[in-house]
Design a protein around this motif. Structure first.
Motif, PDB file in Angstrom:
ATOM      1  N   SER A 125      61.501  -0.456  77.364  1.00  0.00           N
ATOM      2  CA  SER A 125      61.797  -1.075  76.070  1.00  0.00           C
ATOM      3  C   SER A 125      62.632  -2.338  76.305  1.00  0.00           C
ATOM      4  CB  SER A 125      62.540  -0.141  75.101  1.00  0.00           C
ATOM      5  OG  SER A 125      63.935  -0.306  75.195  1.00  0.00           O
ATOM      6  N   PRO A 126      62.576  -3.290  75.361  1.00  0.00           N
ATOM      7  CA  PRO A 126      63.339  -4.536  75.544  1.00  0.00           C
ATOM      8  C   PRO A 126      64.849  -4.308  75.600  1.00  0.00           C
ATOM      9  CG  PRO A 126      61.845  -4.704  73.646  1.00  0.00           C
ATOM     10  CD  PRO A 126      61.767  -3.295  74.122  1.00  0.00           C
ATOM     11  N   ALA A 127      65.317  -3.161  75.137  1.00  0.00           N
ATOM     12  CA  ALA A 127      66.764  -2.917  75.191  1.00  0.00           C
ATOM     13  C   ALA A 127      67.233  -2.786  76.645  1.00  0.00           C
ATOM     14  CB  ALA A 127      67.110  -1.649  74.412  1.00  0.00           C
ATOM     15  N   ASN A 128      66.376  -2.270  77.512  1.00  0.00           N
ATOM     16  CA  ASN A 128      66.783  -2.063  78.909  1.00  0.00           C
ATOM     17  C   ASN A 128      66.290  -3.150  79.857  1.00  0.00           C
ATOM     18  OD1 ASN A 128      68.206   0.312  78.446  1.00  0.00           O
ATOM     19  ND2 ASN A 128      66.413   1.614  78.751  1.00  0.00           N
ATOM     20  N   PHE A 129      65.192  -3.797  79.497  1.00  0.00           N
ATOM     21  CA  PHE A 129      64.632  -4.792  80.414  1.00  0.00           C
ATOM     22  C   PHE A 129      63.731  -5.755  79.646  1.00  0.00           C
ATOM     23  CE2 PHE A 129      61.551  -6.098  83.812  1.00  0.00           C
ATOM     24  CZ  PHE A 129      62.478  -6.774  84.591  1.00  0.00           C
TER      25      PHE A 129
ATOM     26  N   GLY B 197      59.331   8.391  73.759  1.00  0.00           N
ATOM     27  CA  GLY B 197      60.054   7.309  73.096  1.00  0.00           C
ATOM     28  C   GLY B 197      60.472   7.574  71.670  1.00  0.00           C
ATOM     29  N   GLY B 198      60.216   8.781  71.149  1.00  0.00           N
ATOM     30  CA  GLY B 198      60.638   9.096  69.790  1.00  0.00           C
ATOM     31  C   GLY B 198      62.031   9.701  69.782  1.00  0.00           C
ATOM     32  N   VAL B 199      62.595   9.837  68.588  1.00  0.00           N
ATOM     33  CA  VAL B 199      63.948  10.383  68.467  1.00  0.00           C
ATOM     34  C   VAL B 199      64.006  11.858  68.885  1.00  0.00           C
ATOM     35  CG1 VAL B 199      64.769   8.795  66.700  1.00  0.00           C
ATOM     36  CG2 VAL B 199      63.533  10.854  66.006  1.00  0.00           C
ATOM     37  N   GLU B 200      62.838  12.536  68.872  1.00  0.00           N
ATOM     38  CA  GLU B 200      62.828  13.954  69.243  1.00  0.00           C
ATOM     39  C   GLU B 200      62.445  14.089  70.725  1.00  0.00           C
ATOM     40  OE1 GLU B 200      60.183  12.882  66.727  1.00  0.00           O
ATOM     41  OE2 GLU B 200      59.673  12.137  68.706  1.00  0.00           O
ATOM     42  N   THR B 201      63.017  15.072  71.396  1.00  0.00           N
ATOM     43  CA  THR B 201      62.711  15.289  72.810  1.00  0.00           C
ATOM     44  C   THR B 201      61.298  15.848  72.947  1.00  0.00           C
ATOM     45  OG1 THR B 201      65.014  15.604  73.370  1.00  0.00           O
ATOM     46  CG2 THR B 201      63.393  16.595  74.862  1.00  0.00           C
ATOM     47  N   LEU B 202      60.502  15.193  73.807  1.00  0.00           N
ATOM     48  CA  LEU B 202      59.132  15.639  74.060  1.00  0.00           C
ATOM     49  C   LEU B 202      58.987  16.004  75.533  1.00  0.00           C
ATOM     50  CD1 LEU B 202      56.930  13.085  72.055  1.00  0.00           C
ATOM     51  CD2 LEU B 202      57.745  15.332  71.331  1.00  0.00           C
ATOM     52  N   VAL B 203      58.259  17.070  75.779  1.00  0.00           N
ATOM     53  CA  VAL B 203      58.047  17.551  77.150  1.00  0.00           C
ATOM     54  C   VAL B 203      56.545  17.579  77.402  1.00  0.00           C
ATOM     55  CG1 VAL B 203      58.233  19.599  78.612  1.00  0.00           C
ATOM     56  CG2 VAL B 203      60.168  18.908  77.174  1.00  0.00           C
ATOM     57  N   SER B 204      56.143  17.119  78.585  1.00  0.00           N
ATOM     58  CA  SER B 204      54.715  17.216  78.914  1.00  0.00           C
ATOM     59  C   SER B 204      54.529  17.534  80.385  1.00  0.00           C
ATOM     60  CB  SER B 204      53.972  15.926  78.545  1.00  0.00           C
ATOM     61  OG  SER B 204      54.346  14.889  79.406  1.00  0.00           O
ATOM     62  N   LEU B 205      53.368  18.098  80.688  1.00  0.00           N
ATOM     63  CA  LEU B 205      53.031  18.447  82.063  1.00  0.00           C
ATOM     64  C   LEU B 205      51.995  17.428  82.539  1.00  0.00           C
ATOM     65  CD1 LEU B 205      52.698  22.328  81.639  1.00  0.00           C
ATOM     66  CD2 LEU B 205      54.657  21.005  82.470  1.00  0.00           C
ATOM     67  N   PRO B 206      52.382  16.491  83.401  1.00  0.00           N
ATOM     68  CA  PRO B 206      51.448  15.430  83.802  1.00  0.00           C
ATOM     69  C   PRO B 206      50.123  15.972  84.340  1.00  0.00           C
ATOM     70  CG  PRO B 206      53.656  14.893  84.534  1.00  0.00           C
ATOM     71  CD  PRO B 206      53.732  16.282  83.971  1.00  0.00           C
TER      72      PRO B 206
ATOM     73  N   THR C 245      54.101   2.221  70.013  1.00  0.00           N
ATOM     74  CA  THR C 245      54.046   3.626  69.599  1.00  0.00           C
ATOM     75  C   THR C 245      55.275   4.378  70.126  1.00  0.00           C
ATOM     76  OG1 THR C 245      51.654   3.401  69.969  1.00  0.00           O
ATOM     77  CG2 THR C 245      52.512   5.633  69.690  1.00  0.00           C
ATOM     78  N   LYS C 246      55.838   3.883  71.232  1.00  0.00           N
ATOM     79  CA  LYS C 246      56.914   4.601  71.931  1.00  0.00           C
ATOM     80  C   LYS C 246      58.288   4.140  71.402  1.00  0.00           C
ATOM     81  CE  LYS C 246      53.246   5.736  74.338  1.00  0.00           C
ATOM     82  NZ  LYS C 246      52.342   6.753  73.890  1.00  0.00           N
ATOM     83  N   TYR C 247      59.085   3.492  72.253  1.00  0.00           N
ATOM     84  CA  TYR C 247      60.477   3.205  71.864  1.00  0.00           C
ATOM     85  C   TYR C 247      60.607   2.210  70.716  1.00  0.00           C
ATOM     86  CZ  TYR C 247      62.038   5.863  75.879  1.00  0.00           C
ATOM     87  OH  TYR C 247      62.269   6.874  76.764  1.00  0.00           O
ATOM     88  N   LEU C 248      59.721   1.201  70.635  1.00  0.00           N
ATOM     89  CA  LEU C 248      59.911   0.190  69.592  1.00  0.00           C
ATOM     90  C   LEU C 248      59.790   0.822  68.213  1.00  0.00           C
ATOM     91  CD1 LEU C 248      58.064  -2.853  71.189  1.00  0.00           C
ATOM     92  CD2 LEU C 248      60.490  -2.694  70.694  1.00  0.00           C
ATOM     93  N   GLY C 249      58.739   1.612  68.008  1.00  0.00           N
ATOM     94  CA  GLY C 249      58.613   2.351  66.741  1.00  0.00           C
ATOM     95  C   GLY C 249      59.685   3.428  66.690  1.00  0.00           C
ATOM     96  N   GLY C 250      59.738   4.207  67.736  1.00  0.00           N
ATOM     97  CA  GLY C 250      60.866   5.112  67.950  1.00  0.00           C
ATOM     98  C   GLY C 250      60.866   6.430  67.209  1.00  0.00           C
ATOM     99  N   HIS C 251      59.857   6.676  66.356  1.00  0.00           N
ATOM    100  CA  HIS C 251      59.896   7.897  65.547  1.00  0.00           C
ATOM    101  C   HIS C 251      58.608   8.705  65.640  1.00  0.00           C
ATOM    102  CE1 HIS C 251      63.142   5.434  63.996  1.00  0.00           C
ATOM    103  NE2 HIS C 251      63.688   6.524  63.479  1.00  0.00           N
TER     104      HIS C 251
END
Ligand SMILES: Cc1ncc(COP(=O)(O)O)c(C=O)c1O
Length: 394
Positions: A183-187, A332-341, A202-208
């Motif tokens: 995200s632009p906040a970090n880089f 990138g949303g406010v809720e924690t998401l877990v996935s198995l690559p 869809t990820k951090y910029l939208g954030g929800h």
């Protein structure tokens, strides 16, 4: 003031690209939910306003905000991250051209390069971005652009984009970078000479986790070339989605502070867990690119991954036991998401290829949300307990 690159990112996220407000104007401009605009008559402006063209006022406001955040001349929002990637690349190549790309990419980007670009007569030369001299060695007379994604999913490896830019400058070709994970906040890649910066918004910029969008930032000329393709291929960003995205961006800075903090704290906490054999996070000294990340980035990001003793079955048990974190792809949303690559982002690869890419069966990817840290730890402690039962009984 709002476009002044000296104003802080937090200020630019809220005021960047905005037009000065006049007496009585709404502080928050409403979405202009109209497909078309009066014009095109014999006495009108020859420049037509039409929402597929990306020149609806809500879309324009978003483009200005993106440009301000990234410190570039221009920006444009489109219908998804993949639309942003496809249009950015297609705006720079034609039949017979080659591109040089990092081999570590989001799956659909990889498929686009593997299957769609060849159909248009464009071929790709793959490089390992951490092999010294690999970019320089891969560039040939027909190379039209260098493509990089960083941080990489899910190993969170960081590419030193300054080296990529150096090679590109020597050959007079542009660098295109997908910087979704930071995200632009970090880089902000444009500060290091990257010519086109892409985000899956869809990820951090939208954030929800409530919209699908993509953005591209770069020079006015390059963004105009992308806008031309937007006319022809048509993946316009709906004004309501553009408005929602713009609203999300205004809190980017504070959300990212919390994402960064939660991810780093969780990474440190997982490091102390006996059920975990490896923790992947750029903020940990054990990460191969820790020093580079500390030098380049303003924050280490909200993503982490943990490898569990007991492999795939332990990772499955971990997911089944979660009560607060949600098992779902994306990030990138406010809720924690877990996935198995192995079941999501990298399911198209063979198990052996995944192992080589640093994605063993027991790897769990976590997009740290902004919930209370202690609540997350409690949830993950229960999940680790379930994973340990499976690992012990194997
Ligand atoms: C790094 C990266 N780039 C691009 C995309 C594609 O974004 P979208 O789903 O918005 O098209 C994703 C989606 O997960 C991603 O992780």
């Amino acid at each position: 003031m709002d476009r002044d690159p000296r104003s802080s990112l937090a200020t630019r996220a809220i005021h960047g690209g905005a037009v000065p407000l006049v007496e009585g104007a709404p502080v928050v401009p409403p979405p202009v939910q109209s497909a078309t605009f009066v014009g095109g008559g014999p006495d009108g402006d020859p420049d037509l306003l039409y929402t597929r063209y990306g020149n609806n006022p809500t879309q324009r406001a978003l483009g200005g905000r993106i440009a301000s955040l990234e410190g570039t001349e221009a920006g444009v929002g489109v219908g998804s991250g993949m639309a942003a990637i496809a249009l950015a690349i297609l705006s720079l190549v034609e039949a017979g051209d080659r591109i040089v790309s990092s081999r570590f990419l989001y799956g659909a980007t990889r498929s686009f390069m593997d299957s769609e670009l060849p159909r248009r007569g464009v071929s790709v030369d793959w490089v390992d971005p951490w092999e010294p001299g690999s970019w320089e060695d891969a560039v040939g007379p027909g190379t039209r652009l260098l493509y990089v994604e960083s941080p990489v999913n899910p190993t969170l490896r960081i590419v030193d984009v300054r080296e990529v830019v150096k090679v590109a400058r020597e050959h007079g070709i542009p660098v295109v970078m997908d910087a979704t994970f930071s995200s632009p906040a970090n880089f902000r890649p444009g500060e290091h000479g990257v010519d086109l910066v892409i985000h899956s918004a869809t990820k951090y910029l939208g954030g929800h986790s409530d919209l699908i969008a993509g953005v591209v930032a770069g020079s006015g000329e390059r963004i105009q070339a992308i806008t031309r393709l937007l006319h022809l291929y048509g993946p316009a960003l709906d004004p309501h989605t553009a408005w929602l995205l713009d609203r999300g961006i205004r809190t980017l800075h504070v959300r990212m502070e919390r994402h960064n903090r939660n991810a780093l704290e969780l990474a440190r906490w997982f490091e102390t867990a006996p059920e975990v054999t490896r923790v992947v996070h750029p903020g940990l000294p054990s990460h191969p690119d820790h020093r580079l990340a500390a030098e380049l980035m303003d924050g280490f990001g909200g993503m982490l991954a943990v490898e569990l003793k007991g492999g795939g079955p332990a990772a499955d048990a971990f997911c089944r036991a979660l009560a607060l974190a949600t098992v779902a792809p994306s990030l990138g949303g406010v809720e924690t998401l877990v996935s198995l690559p192995r079941l999501t982002s990298h399911r198209g690869m063979s198990r052996a290829d995944r192992e080589v890419a640093g994605i063993p069966e027991g790897l769990v990817r976590i997009s740290a949300g902004i919930e209370g840290l202690e609540d997350l730890k409690e949830d993950f402690a229960r999940a680790l307990g379930a994973a340990a039962e499976v690992a012990d009984s194997a």
